[in-house]
Design a protein around this motif. Sequence first.
Motif, mmCIF file in Angstrom:
data_model
loop_
_atom_site.group_PDB
_atom_site.id
_atom_site.type_symbol
_atom_site.label_atom_id
_atom_site.label_comp_id
_atom_site.label_asym_id
_atom_site.label_seq_id
_atom_site.Cartn_x
_atom_site.Cartn_y
_atom_site.Cartn_z
ATOM 1 N N HIS A 176 32.554 34.209 44.463
ATOM 2 C CA HIS A 176 33.664 33.059 42.856
ATOM 3 C C HIS A 176 32.986 34.155 41.746
ATOM 4 C CE1 HIS A 176 34.949 30.149 39.898
ATOM 5 N NE2 HIS A 176 33.481 30.360 39.720
ATOM 6 N N ARG A 177 33.331 34.994 40.653
ATOM 7 C CA ARG A 177 33.250 35.930 39.981
ATOM 8 C C ARG A 177 33.655 35.776 38.476
ATOM 9 N NH1 ARG A 177 29.188 35.616 43.147
ATOM 10 N NH2 ARG A 177 28.471 36.689 44.427
ATOM 11 N N HIS A 178 33.047 35.996 37.939
ATOM 12 C CA HIS A 178 33.712 36.055 36.538
ATOM 13 C C HIS A 178 34.236 37.906 36.859
ATOM 14 C CE1 HIS A 178 31.660 33.803 34.332
ATOM 15 N NE2 HIS A 178 30.114 34.320 34.136
ATOM 16 N N SER A 179 34.986 37.658 35.559
ATOM 17 C CA SER A 179 35.807 39.043 36.267
ATOM 18 C C SER A 179 35.455 40.087 35.407
ATOM 19 C CB SER A 179 37.604 38.689 35.409
ATOM 20 O OG SER A 179 36.946 38.852 33.501
ATOM 21 N N VAL A 180 36.292 40.980 35.174
ATOM 22 C CA VAL A 180 35.575 42.512 34.923
ATOM 23 C C VAL A 180 35.492 42.475 33.592
ATOM 24 C CG1 VAL A 180 35.558 44.884 34.186
ATOM 25 C CG2 VAL A 180 35.655 43.529 36.417
ATOM 26 N N GLU A 181 36.657 41.418 33.026
ATOM 27 C CA GLU A 181 36.784 41.786 31.586
ATOM 28 C C GLU A 181 35.789 40.911 30.765
ATOM 29 O OE1 GLU A 181 40.207 43.515 33.279
ATOM 30 O OE2 GLU A 181 39.338 41.533 33.391
ATOM 31 N N ARG A 182 35.347 39.548 31.283
ATOM 32 C CA ARG A 182 34.200 38.470 30.507
ATOM 33 C C ARG A 182 32.819 39.316 30.126
ATOM 34 N NH1 ARG A 182 31.163 35.909 29.467
ATOM 35 N NH2 ARG A 182 30.592 33.678 30.039
#
Length: 206
Positions: A195-201
């Motif tokens: 469960h990870r942030h998106s690359v954009e985030r």
Amino acid sequence: MTATITKPLTAAEAIETRRSIRKFVQEPIDQNDLREVLRLASLAPSAWNAQTWRFAVVQDPAIKEQLREAAYGQAQVTNAPAVIVVYSDMEDTLQTVEETAHPGMGEQGRTGQRATFDGVFGAQDVAQRGQWGLSQANIAFGFLMVAARGLGYDTVPMLGFQPDKVKAILGLPEHVQFAGLLPIGKRAEEGFPHHRHSVERITKFY
């Protein structure tokens, strides 16, 4: 339980299938596999090839019990067949720094390596240069988890423990600094998916 891996995973597969596992199959870890995981982790990059990382591999049940107590009773320490304690020893690195000079550079490389480290770290206190050494050991800690998964093993990185007690249990010098404890074995549970942030985030592109 995950099927046995018959060939090493790719780097992408190892990263994507890595989970933090706290329950392990109750069987000894293959010693050849263990050494290969450590060998692969030792290929991690480090500034000036310093290689400040050190590994303490604990498989003795009595010592694991002590480590568990030092880790606030966390059960994965004794549930895993082995625990790799990853630490940095910058003082040993400084004392033996010529060993890290590439043989292809000859005696000039050995002399240059000594001059570089003495110049950069000689005036720093033990704690200050120890922090730099720890930054290098942290790289190896990450490599260790990927190497383990690549060979079909699972791990869980641990920072919740009492450093002074771990030093006493393992007879380590006071100046060493810990990257973490790493229980390792074959998973007996699947663990949570990523469960990870998106690359954009998390990224800014310039």
